[in-house]
Write an enzyme that holds these catalytic residues in place. Sequence first.
Site, short mmCIF file in Angstrom:
data_model
loop_
_atom_site.label_atom_id
_atom_site.label_comp_id
_atom_site.label_asym_id
_atom_site.label_seq_id
_atom_site.Cartn_x
_atom_site.Cartn_y
_atom_site.Cartn_z
N HIS A 21 1.09 -0.95 -0.20
CA HIS A 21 0.03 0.09 -0.17
C HIS A 21 1.24 1.22 0.37
O HIS A 21 0.68 2.42 -0.66
CB HIS A 21 -0.54 0.20 0.89
CG HIS A 21 -1.90 1.22 1.08
ND1 HIS A 21 -2.96 1.05 1.11
CD2 HIS A 21 -1.52 2.75 2.06
CE1 HIS A 21 -3.62 2.07 1.46
NE2 HIS A 21 -2.44 3.47 1.99
N GLU A 22 2.21 0.84 0.45
CA GLU A 22 2.98 2.14 1.19
C GLU A 22 3.82 2.48 -0.52
O GLU A 22 4.21 3.32 -0.71
CB GLU A 22 3.36 2.58 2.59
CG GLU A 22 2.96 2.22 3.79
CD GLU A 22 2.58 3.33 3.59
OE1 GLU A 22 2.19 4.62 2.96
OE2 GLU A 22 1.29 3.60 4.16
N HIS A 46 2.08 4.69 -2.87
CA HIS A 46 1.87 6.25 -1.98
C HIS A 46 3.40 6.67 -3.83
O HIS A 46 3.60 7.78 -3.92
CB HIS A 46 1.92 6.27 -1.28
CG HIS A 46 0.55 6.95 -0.05
ND1 HIS A 46 -0.98 6.58 -1.12
CD2 HIS A 46 0.14 5.46 0.58
CE1 HIS A 46 -1.69 6.00 -0.29
NE2 HIS A 46 -1.00 5.72 0.81
#
Length: 357
Positions: free
Chosen positions: A18-19, A22
């Site tokens: 998920h990170e 980003h």
Amino acid sequence: MTSTIAVILVLGGLIFFHELGHFLVARVLGMGVKSFSLGFGPVLLRRTVGRTEYRLSALPLGGYVSLAGESPESVEEDTDFPESQRFMLRPAWQRLLVVLAGPVFNFVLGWLIYWTLFLAQGQVTLYQHPVQEVFDDSPARAAGIEPGDRIVAVEGSKIYSPSDLLTTILFSRDEAVSLTVDRAGVLREVLVQPAFLSEADKNDEILPRPKIGISFSVEPLTVPLGLDLGAGAALHKTVNAIDMTFKSFLMIVEGRASLKGVGGPIMIAQAVGEHAQAGLADVLLLAAFISVNLGILNLLPIPVLDGGHILFFGFEALTGRPVNELIRRMATYVGITFLLALMALTFYNDIHRILFS
């Protein structure tokens, strides 16, 4: 020991991916990244490349990304980065893309896991449901389903999971369900209206359970990979997981399902541990489903979550002006309060489930 490792790898891997979403989109858009960490807590190893410090931290349950100027307060502090690289000074649509990338990567990860499993097996497993009994005065009887029929598709889609039929009926929301039935080699479409067949089903404390009134078996059917090498089947499973997760949230919001069924990290860890005993494939299937859930959860329009930031940046992109600072702060406080209450609820449910189930 195996269960513990599986829990760390699954939860840590999903959050880290998920990170990573980003991080990658921020870098593609030319934004400054101060640090990118694999894990939380005390830093074990660190290496600086350019202006970014890459870290390996002690707690392997996830990771984090720190962007230059990622909050209004830090815009003037991150002087190591030029203004053009500071997050809050970039156009709203670019900030929106960076925030959106995290949940999108969770969906992509779910699809990649499903696809990897199909490729590893060299085949796609479909399912059929031979009907063994049709109950009197049931929706299935009214729709003309008979013992010996084979349910081969649900809502026009092939059945890629043995639970597809049950979950579709469970989340039917008072709408008729379309079933494709094979009767002696002849396919026919049947519309069945799920209903509550008993008071116990209607008043179930977790989730009311509409039924169609049949008993059936589960029959796997393996087919070779097509030209897309199973990518389409993996996409179908991902979309189905997104749909079921969304409907679950919606039923809770509408009060059609009880909050008692909401679980948190403890329940997830238990599920991963149980699946670890069944083998790697089971763990990966669960990881794909949790990844999709994590993506949906982060898209909820709640300040602090990605969905809240998407809401703010979307407003700014459309109107050309940021959300009023007072409104943003108040919304953030409300969001934090909501998340703390949700965390308390999930821990209570998890502990109650362990002690009394």
